[in-house]
Structures are given as structure tokens and as C-alpha cells.
Design a protein around this motif. Structure first.
Motif, PDB file in Angstrom:
ATOM      1  N   MET A   1       0.925  -1.661  -0.006  1.00 21.60           N
ATOM      2  CA  MET A   1      -0.104  -0.024  -0.013  1.00 21.60           C
ATOM      3  C   MET A   1       1.119   1.152  -0.444  1.00 21.60           C
ATOM      4  O   MET A   1       0.569   2.346  -0.722  1.00 21.60           O
ATOM      5  CB  MET A   1      -1.077  -0.304   1.255  1.00 21.60           C
ATOM      6  N   ALA A   2       2.404   1.157   1.325  1.00 19.58           N
ATOM      7  CA  ALA A   2       2.960   2.740   0.331  1.00 19.58           C
ATOM      8  C   ALA A   2       3.605   2.327   0.021  1.00 19.58           C
ATOM      9  O   ALA A   2       3.659   3.288  -0.866  1.00 19.58           O
ATOM     10  CB  ALA A   2       3.437   1.654   2.133  1.00 19.58           C
ATOM     11  N   SER A   3       3.847   1.148  -0.887  1.00 16.36           N
ATOM     12  CA  SER A   3       4.549   1.324  -2.513  1.00 16.36           C
ATOM     13  C   SER A   3       3.560   1.683  -3.069  1.00 16.36           C
ATOM     14  O   SER A   3       4.159   2.521  -4.240  1.00 16.36           O
ATOM     15  CB  SER A   3       5.176  -0.380  -2.606  1.00 16.36           C
ATOM     16  N   LEU A   4       2.470   1.606  -3.269  1.00 12.34           N
ATOM     17  CA  LEU A   4       1.572   2.315  -4.691  1.00 12.34           C
ATOM     18  C   LEU A   4       1.165   3.455  -4.506  1.00 12.34           C
ATOM     19  O   LEU A   4       1.631   4.866  -5.325  1.00 12.34           O
ATOM     20  CB  LEU A   4       0.218   1.383  -4.048  1.00 12.34           C
ATOM     21  N   VAL A   5       1.582   4.129  -3.544  1.00 14.92           N
ATOM     22  CA  VAL A   5       1.213   5.922  -2.968  1.00 14.92           C
ATOM     23  C   VAL A   5       2.172   6.509  -3.721  1.00 14.92           C
ATOM     24  O   VAL A   5       2.542   7.693  -4.009  1.00 14.92           O
ATOM     25  CB  VAL A   5       0.982   6.354  -2.074  1.00 14.92           C
ATOM     26  N   LYS A   6       3.781   5.543  -2.920  1.00 19.47           N
ATOM     27  CA  LYS A   6       4.659   6.719  -3.599  1.00 19.47           C
ATOM     28  C   LYS A   6       5.870   6.859  -4.379  1.00 19.47           C
ATOM     29  O   LYS A   6       5.796   7.471  -5.244  1.00 19.47           O
ATOM     30  CB  LYS A   6       5.951   5.551  -2.464  1.00 19.47           C
ATOM     31  N   ASN A   7       5.302   4.864  -5.279  1.00 20.27           N
ATOM     32  CA  ASN A   7       5.417   5.027  -6.763  1.00 20.27           C
ATOM     33  C   ASN A   7       4.562   5.544  -8.229  1.00 20.27           C
ATOM     34  O   ASN A   7       4.952   6.213  -9.177  1.00 20.27           O
ATOM     35  CB  ASN A   7       5.702   3.337  -6.995  1.00 20.27           C
ATOM     36  N   SER A   8       3.350   6.033  -7.215  1.00 22.53           N
ATOM     37  CA  SER A   8       2.358   6.660  -8.404  1.00 22.53           C
ATOM     38  C   SER A   8       1.777   7.556  -8.383  1.00 22.53           C
ATOM     39  O   SER A   8       1.795   8.718  -9.704  1.00 22.53           O
ATOM     40  CB  SER A   8       1.239   5.347  -8.306  1.00 22.53           C
ATOM     41  N   ARG A   9       1.931   8.032  -6.923  1.00 20.17           N
ATOM     42  CA  ARG A   9       2.088   9.698  -6.538  1.00 20.17           C
ATOM     43  C   ARG A   9       1.275  10.476  -7.547  1.00 20.17           C
ATOM     44  O   ARG A   9       1.035  11.730  -8.210  1.00 20.17           O
ATOM     45  CB  ARG A   9       3.608  10.680  -7.065  1.00 20.17           C
ATOM     46  N   SER A  10       0.060   9.481  -6.953  1.00 22.25           N
ATOM     47  CA  SER A  10      -1.297  10.280  -7.919  1.00 22.25           C
ATOM     48  C   SER A  10      -2.723  10.252  -7.043  1.00 22.25           C
ATOM     49  O   SER A  10      -3.034   9.039  -6.833  1.00 22.25           O
ATOM     50  CB  SER A  10      -1.823   9.050  -8.364  1.00 22.25           C
ATOM     51  N   ALA A  11      -2.746  10.957  -7.012  1.00 20.58           N
ATOM     52  CA  ALA A  11      -4.296  11.394  -6.133  1.00 20.58           C
ATOM     53  C   ALA A  11      -5.532  10.423  -6.456  1.00 20.58           C
ATOM     54  O   ALA A  11      -6.054   9.705  -5.701  1.00 20.58           O
ATOM     55  CB  ALA A  11      -4.586  12.757  -6.791  1.00 20.58           C
TER      56      ALA A  11
END
Length: 616
Positions: free
Chosen positions: A475-485
Motif C-alpha cells: 500500500m505504501a509502495s503504491l502511494v510512493k511510486n504512483s504519486r497519484s491523487a
């Protein structure tokens, strides 16, 4: 009982050695019959009566006699009588206390096979599960006597020598089994060397092989024993036993011993050099049907590959026969061979250069073909676990990630998200986390898979610690690597942000930092959508707790302060911060922290805090 008393009385008045020997022979016959009788309590009582009779003093005096050559026949009978009596548990310590151990131990190296046999039997039976007897043998330097007997008999072809070899090994087993001091003594005396020679010289003697292997098993319980066994060549001997006809040998015992030795890097290197792994491969390729033996052989093969040097030797620049065999197993019809192949490839993929070469050799397509064939088959979870383990290792290399993504690894993994097996889920999450690292498009794509995100949120709340930890890291990696709202909004809808906040207080510093960084991105990209969820997850209390933690490294403190700055844009959270006392904690850091970077960051954060929470 009457027969025993009569014989004992007769023994005490016997005038010649011939008469004594004849009477003892009758006593031995009687004791043997008692030992075979099912009524143990009554029979033990008879034998205890025999032991406590005065006639046993005569037996002891005979054994203590210095005129051994003239009395060998009588000595044999006396030693045999003690051997039979020592089968009774209650008599073992009394035999030691009465003084039988010194004379028996002194007779141990006798070149008379019959005498050495009965002495070994007597000592071995006394030492069975009896530490008092074991220590008595050690006190009399019995280990040296055992080595002497075994060395004398290794190449002996006289009648009775084969039986003596087995009995000596049995004596050594009884002496050392579960007794660390005696195991150490045996290893110090290099007893494994003559044991190895004994097996090698008599590979067809099944009784000797079985007993010697059990004895080796006792001695290799210690780390020093494992090292000694490897150094003296036992791995080569095990290879010979498996090569001859593994069906005719105690294959499970041999495999257990090899597995024990594989705990050392030295043994792994030797197994990679001496052809043992090829023999194991031949066995697993054969018509072996015993599931436990198949698993044991496979586990040993993989254990060798877990060693860095041994794995490199087997890989052999991608040309090693066993590496080629591992690739072939991926296309095998039998599932256990596919599983073994996948596990092997996963180990070869531990080294970055090999990892890239494996992808170039087309291993990904082979693994995906296997994985697609298991979809919906809950009983193939071990194969799925093995394949996913390999894919995870292959996905670690930055060079490989685009190749795996274009091959369809992400989509294939998503088809497995409804599995019931948490071990498979754990590996599945590992593959996905490695795949999206540094891959923005892949992270955005995965962050739009709402069914997956719902599963991900469920996994974050799992009791399975590994799955829970890996899910929150994904979950953290999704946020970090997408940087997508958009991805953040999807996580909010899936009720996942609370798990990210909880992850910030993990006992693992790496996971704490990943969560803090992800939460900072959440607040920077979509704070409006996330604010309510973050408030409900007690983000402010979490930030406060982190800032108070005296063990938090300076770099981590700076990251938490960055998170606090990002949070200040949310009005509902800003109000909570104003009443939480966080400003006082930040002020304390700005004034008194030892690290200048922390002080500077705290000072700038404090300025922003004062502006944000001051009444307008």
C-alpha cells in the motif's frame, strides 16, 4: 528363581575354570530366557537376585584378572553374563557402582573377536540411557578403546568380525546418544573417520550401514560434529550409498543426515563439487513415490543452492548441468518437479547478474505458463508459492522489471488474489511490491484495480503477520511510486489509509519510514479527500508519538516533521494539532535536539505551526 539360586550356589563352589564356565553358560541361558519372557517385573526381580548374589563377586574377580590370555574363554562367558544382565534397566547403575566398568573397559581392545564382542555388548547395554555408565567409560578412556577396536576390525575378515563391527557402532551410539559431553569427546577423538572408513569398506553390509548411520546421526547433532563429518568425507560416502541402489538402503536416514550437514556452508560447497546434487537429481527424476522422500531430496537440493558459493558452482555461468536440469524441470509434467525447478530458479536469481541472465534465457514465460495452469487449483499452492518466490527475486532487478511487466506478470498475479492460502498471498504481494518499485505506470495501473485494493485492505488486517506487513508495504509502495491523487482516492474508498497510519508505528524502522513517506505524499497530493480518513485513524496522535520517541533516528524525525508540515493544510487536522501539544514537542526539538538538521527542520515546522494554529 530356584534354578537361579541353585546355579549361583554351584558357581561359588566351582573349583575349576571349566566348571565355572559351564555354570555361567547355564546362567546366561537362564537370563536370556528371562529377557525374552513377557512378565518383565517378575523376571527383573529374578535377575536382581542374581546380581546381588555373592557369586557376582567371583565374576568381577575373573574380569579383573591379569591372566587374560589363559582365561579368555571364561572372560567371554563373564562378559556375556554382564551383557545379558545389563538389559535390565534397574541393574545398569548397580553394575557401575559394583566396579564392573574398569575391567570391562580395559578388555575392550582385545584382539579376541569373541571377547571384544561380549565386552562391547556389556558396556553398550550398561551405557544405554545411563549417564553414570557413560561417565565411567569416559573416565577409563573408553573412547580410545572403541577407536582401537573399530580400527582393528575395519578390514578384518575373520569369523565374527562383521558382527563385532555392528556391535561396536551400537556401543558408540549408546555411549553418545543425547549426551553432549561424550559426543564432544568422540568428535575430539576423530571417531567419525573410522566410522566413515567402516561404511566405505562394507557398503553391502546393511546392518552395519544402518547402525553406523544412526551413530553418525548422534554425533552430528553438534556443530563440531557436522564440520568433522564433512571434513572426513562422509558426504562422499552418502553419495556412494545413494548411487549403489538407494532403494536398498535406509534412504530416509541418509537424507536426514545429509540435510543436517547442509546447515554448514562447507558441506554445501562439498555437495556442489562431489556430484551429490546430481545423484539427488537422478533420484528425484526416478520413479520415487514416497512423498516424504521426494520432499527430503528436494529440500537438500535447494539447501545447497542457498549457499552463495555452492549456488555459483552449480550455475556455472548458466551452463551447469544442474542449472540446465532446473530449467528443464519447469517444463516437466510432474508437479513436484515443477516446484523443485521453480525453487531452484528462485535461488539462482538471488545474484543480480544471474537474475538478468535468467530473464534473457526466457525463464519468465516458463514460470507464467506454470502459474496460469494453477489458477483456481487450491491444492497447487506449493507450486504457486515456489513460482511466485522466483518471480519476486527476478523482479528485484531494475533491469528486469519492464520485461516482467510486458510479459504480463502483474496481470497473472492479479488472477490469484482470491487464493485461500496466506503463504501464497505473502509471496504474491512480494512480487507486486518489487514490480511497481520505480515503475510509475505499473503503480498507477495496480492502484486502479479496485477488487485488488479491497483485498489489500483485508490483508492489512490479517492475523498472519507476514501477510499483514507485506500488504501494508504494498500500500505504501503504491502511494510512493504512483504519486497519484486518483490512487490515493481509491485507497480512501477501500478504507486503506488507516492501515498506513498504523504502519507508522511498526516495530520495524524500515516499515515506519515507508509509512511516513507514503502519508506525506498522501497529504501532499490528495489531502482534501484523505483528511477525514486520516483524522479517524488518529494520525495526529501517531505523529505526536513518533516525535516523542527518543530512539527515532534523526533522518526519520525529519521525515515525521515533513509529514506534520503536510498535514497542516487540512483544517480539521490543524485544529486537532492545536490542542494536541505537538507544538511543545516540536519546540523542544528545535531547542534541544543534538542533530542540527533536526533542529533546523523543527524550527521551520514550528514557524508553520504558529501560523496555522494561531487564531486569525
Amino acid at each position: 528363581m530356584d534354578d537361579a539360586v541353585s546355579l549361583l550356589s554351584k558357581l561359588t563352589v566351582s573349583e575349576t575354570e571349566h566348571q565355572q564356565e559351564k555354570t555361567i553358560a547355564q546362567l546366561i541361558k537362564l537370563v536370556c530366557e528371562l529377557n525374552e519372557d513377557e512378565d518383565e517385573s517378575e523376571n527383573d526381580a529374578v535377575q536382581e537376585k542374581i546380581f546381588h548374589h555373592d557369586a557376582m563377586d567371583l565374576v568381577l574377580r575373573v574380569l579383573q584378572s591379569k591372566e587374560t590370555e589363559e582365561k579368555e574363554s571364561l572372560l567371554i562367558s563373564c562378559a556375556q553374563l554382564i551383557a545379558e544382565l545389563a538389559k535390565v534397566e534397574s541393574l545398569r547403575e548397580p553394575l557401575v557402582n559394583k566396579g564392573f566398568m574398569p575391567p570391562l573397559t580395559q578388555l575392550l581392545p582385545s584382539k579376541n573377536i569373541a571377547l571384544a564382542t561380549q565386552v562391547c555388548r556389556a558396556l553398550g547395554n550398561i551405557c544405554y540411557d545411563n549417564d553414570l555408565g557413560r561417565m565411567a567409560v569416559d573416565k577409563e578412556k573408553g573412547m580410545q578403546g572403541i577407536i582401537e577396536v573399530l580400527s582393528q576390525q575395519i578390514n578384518n575378515k575373520e569369523e565374527g568380525s562383521a558382527r563385532l563391527r555392528v556391535i561396536v557402532c551400537g556401543f558408540l551410539l549408546n555411549l553418545t546418544n543425547d549426551c553432549e559431553p561424550l559426543q564432544e569427546r568422540a568428535i575430539e577423538c576423530n571417531i567419525l573417520k573410522p566410522l566413515d572408513e567402516c561404511i566405505n569398506c562394507h557398503l553391502d553390509d546393511e546392518d552395519l550401514t544402518n547402525m553406523a548411520l544412526l551413530t553418525v546421526g548422534s554425533l552430528t547433532e553438534l556443530e563440531s560434529g557436522k564440520l568433522s563429518a564433512t571434513q572426513c568425507g562422509l558426504l562422499d560416502t552418502f553419495k556412494k550409498l545413494l548411487e549403489r541402489d538407494w532403494k536398498e538402503h535406509p534412504v530416509d536416514v541418509i537424507l536426514d543426515l545429509i540435510a543436517t550437514l547442509m546447515e554448514s556452508e562447507c558441506a554445501k560447497d562439498r555437495a556442489a563439487e562431489n556430484g551429490l546434487c546430481q545423484v539427488l537429481a537422478n533420484i528425484v527424476n526416478s520413479d520415487l513415490e514416497n512423498a516424504s522422500d521426494i520432499k527430503a531430496v528436494s529440500d537438500i537440493f535447494i539447501s545447497v543452492l542457498t549457499g552463495d558459493n555452492s549456488m555459483e558452482k552449480i550455475y556455472a555461468s548458466g551452463e551447469g548441468p544442474l542449472f540446465v536440469q532446473s530449467m528443464d524441470w519447469l517444463s516437466a509434467e510432474k508437479e513436484h518437479l515443477q516446484t523443485l525447478g521453480a525453487l531452484a530458479i528462485g535461488n539462482f536469481a538471488r545474484r543480480d547478474a544471474f537474475c538478468i541472465q535468467l530473464v534473457e534465457k526466457g525463464v519468465v514465460d516458463k514460470l507464467l505458463t506454470i502459474l496460469k495452469g494453477t489458477i483456481g487449483q487450491q491444492d497447487s499452492f506449493m507450486l504457486q508459492h515456489a513460482v511466485l518466490s522466483s518471480l519476486r527475486n527476478l523482479a528485484i532487478s531494475a533491469t528486469n522489471k519492464p520485461h516482467l511487466l510486458s510479459a504480463g506478470v502483474l496481470d497473472t498475479c492479479l488472477s490469484l488474489i482470491h487464493t485461500e492460502h496466506m503463504a501464497v498471498v505473502f509471496k504474491l504481494l512480494g512480487v507486486l511490491r518489487m514490480l511497481i518499485e520505480g515503475q510509475e505506470a505499473a503503480a498507477i495501473k495496480l492502484g486502479q484495480e479496485r477488487t485488488f485494493l479491497e483485498c489489500l485492505t483485508d490483508w492489512c488486517g490479517q492475523a498472519h503477520a507476514g501477510v499483514k506487513g507485506e500488504a501494508t508495504r504494498v500500500m505504501a509502495s503504491l502511494v510512493k511510486n504512483s504519486r497519484s491523487a486518483m490512487v490515493v482516492q481509491n485507497l480512501v474508498r477501500a478504507e486503506g489509509l488507516g492501515h498506513l497510519v498504523a504502519m507508522a508505528t511498526s516495530e520495524h524502522l524500515v516499515m515506519q519510514n515507508e509509512a511516513v513517506m507514503a502519508l506525506t505524499i498522501v497529504c501532499s497530493t490528495a489531502l482534501g479527500e484523505a483528511a477525514v480518513a486520516l483524522k479517524e485513524a488518529d494520525l495526529v496522535d501517531t505523529v505526536s508519538a513518533l516525535l516523542k520517541d527518543p530512539n527515532l533516528p534523526p533522518e526519520m524525525l525529519c521525515n515525521v516533521l515533513s509529514l506534520l508540515k503536510a498535514v497542516l493544510s487540512a483544517e480539521n487536522l490543524c485544529d486537532e494539532i492545536g490542542t494536541s501539544g505537538v507544538a511543545d514537542i516540536v519546540r523542544s526539538l528545535s531547542e534541544g535536539h543534538a542533530d542540527q538538521k533536526v533542529k533546523d527542520m523543527a524550527t521551520s515546522t514550528l514557524t508553520l505551526l504558529d501560523q496555522s494554529i494561531s487564531p486569525s
